[in-house]
Scaffold this motif. Structure first.
Motif, PDB file in Angstrom:
ATOM      1  N   TYR A  25      36.300  37.091 -36.351  1.00 28.75           N
ATOM      2  CA  TYR A  25      35.577  37.872 -35.338  1.00 28.75           C
ATOM      3  C   TYR A  25      35.853  37.211 -33.992  1.00 28.75           C
ATOM      4  CZ  TYR A  25      31.874  40.773 -33.364  1.00 28.75           C
ATOM      5  OH  TYR A  25      31.169  41.693 -32.625  1.00 28.75           O
ATOM      6  N   VAL A  27      35.952  36.734 -30.035  1.00 29.89           N
ATOM      7  CA  VAL A  27      35.074  37.029 -28.903  1.00 29.89           C
ATOM      8  C   VAL A  27      35.677  36.408 -27.637  1.00 29.89           C
ATOM      9  CG1 VAL A  27      32.703  36.950 -28.027  1.00 29.89           C
ATOM     10  CG2 VAL A  27      33.113  36.877 -30.510  1.00 29.89           C
ATOM     11  N   ASN A  43      35.367  32.143 -28.468  1.00 31.60           N
ATOM     12  CA  ASN A  43      34.745  31.387 -29.554  1.00 31.60           C
ATOM     13  C   ASN A  43      35.765  30.455 -30.191  1.00 31.60           C
ATOM     14  OD1 ASN A  43      35.895  33.836 -30.560  1.00 31.60           O
ATOM     15  ND2 ASN A  43      34.669  33.749 -32.410  1.00 31.60           N
ATOM     16  N   CYS A  54      30.275  29.600 -29.272  1.00 32.58           N
ATOM     17  CA  CYS A  54      30.492  31.005 -28.914  1.00 32.58           C
ATOM     18  C   CYS A  54      31.225  31.120 -27.579  1.00 32.58           C
ATOM     19  CB  CYS A  54      29.154  31.720 -28.790  1.00 32.58           C
ATOM     20  SG  CYS A  54      28.228  31.896 -30.317  1.00 32.58           S
ATOM     21  N   ALA A  55      31.793  32.287 -27.370  1.00 34.14           N
ATOM     22  CA  ALA A  55      32.576  32.547 -26.159  1.00 34.14           C
ATOM     23  C   ALA A  55      31.741  32.414 -24.884  1.00 34.14           C
ATOM     24  CB  ALA A  55      33.176  33.941 -26.238  1.00 34.14           C
ATOM     25  N   GLU A  56      30.525  32.925 -24.921  1.00 37.14           N
ATOM     26  CA  GLU A  56      29.696  32.929 -23.714  1.00 37.14           C
ATOM     27  C   GLU A  56      29.360  31.506 -23.290  1.00 37.14           C
ATOM     28  OE1 GLU A  56      29.269  34.524 -26.547  1.00 37.14           O
ATOM     29  OE2 GLU A  56      28.170  36.404 -26.323  1.00 37.14           O
ATOM     30  N   CYS A  85      24.613  36.463 -29.056  1.00 37.67           N
ATOM     31  CA  CYS A  85      23.647  35.895 -30.004  1.00 37.67           C
ATOM     32  C   CYS A  85      22.455  35.290 -29.250  1.00 37.67           C
ATOM     33  CB  CYS A  85      24.310  34.847 -30.884  1.00 37.67           C
ATOM     34  SG  CYS A  85      24.559  33.257 -30.081  1.00 37.67           S
TER      35      CYS A  85
END
Ligand code: THU
Length: 130
Positions: A25, A27, A43, A54-56, A85
């Motif tokens: 998945y 991101v 990510n 995570c990417a953010e 998330c």
């Protein structure tokens, strides 16, 4: 200043850099700083699964390391337009409570929200004041 569609395209480009061999998945995130700089995040997974970032959050910590502290917006790209998330919402709230958030799928179909909308009643730095 970059337009929203271009920021969304940057997030889609950042997604290509994701290291996600376990979930597959992918991101991408593109973080727009107040001076116009765009910082990429993706990510990065790990065989010890909880070590994944995570990417953010990858974009935000990278930006902080590059001496950026003032964030205007973040675009987040997944295959299907998945939303950030809870952990990423919390970190976005700490570092960029005023940010607009653009959620896009891999084709560039996006919608607009905000950190405040994604995490109402957040626990924030003021919560720690005596
Ligand atoms: N992931 C993100 O990068 N951002 C989110 O907000 C949700 C989840 C990643 C973590 C993991 O590598 C993969 O998506 C599946 O959970």
């Amino acid at each position: 200043m970059i337009d929203v569609e271009s920021l969304v395209q940057h997030a889609i480009a950042a997604r290509q850099r994701a290291y996600a061999p376990y979930s597959n998945y992918f991101v991408g995130a593109a973080l727009l700083c107040a001076d116009g700089t765009v910082v990429y995040g993706c990510n990065v997974e790990n065989a010890a699964y909880p070590s994944t970032i995570c990417a953010e959050r990858a974009a935000l910590v990278s930006a902080i390391a590059q001496n950026q502290r003032d964030f205007v917006a973040i675009a987040v790209a997944t295959k299907d337009g998945g939303t950030p998330c809870g952990t990423c919402r919390q970190v976005m709230s700490e570092l960029g409570i005023e940010m607009a958030v653009y959620i896009t799928d891999e084709l560039g179909n996006f919608w607009t929200t905000s950190v405040r909308e994604l995490l109402p009643y957040s626990f924030d730095p003021k919560s720690l004041e005596a």
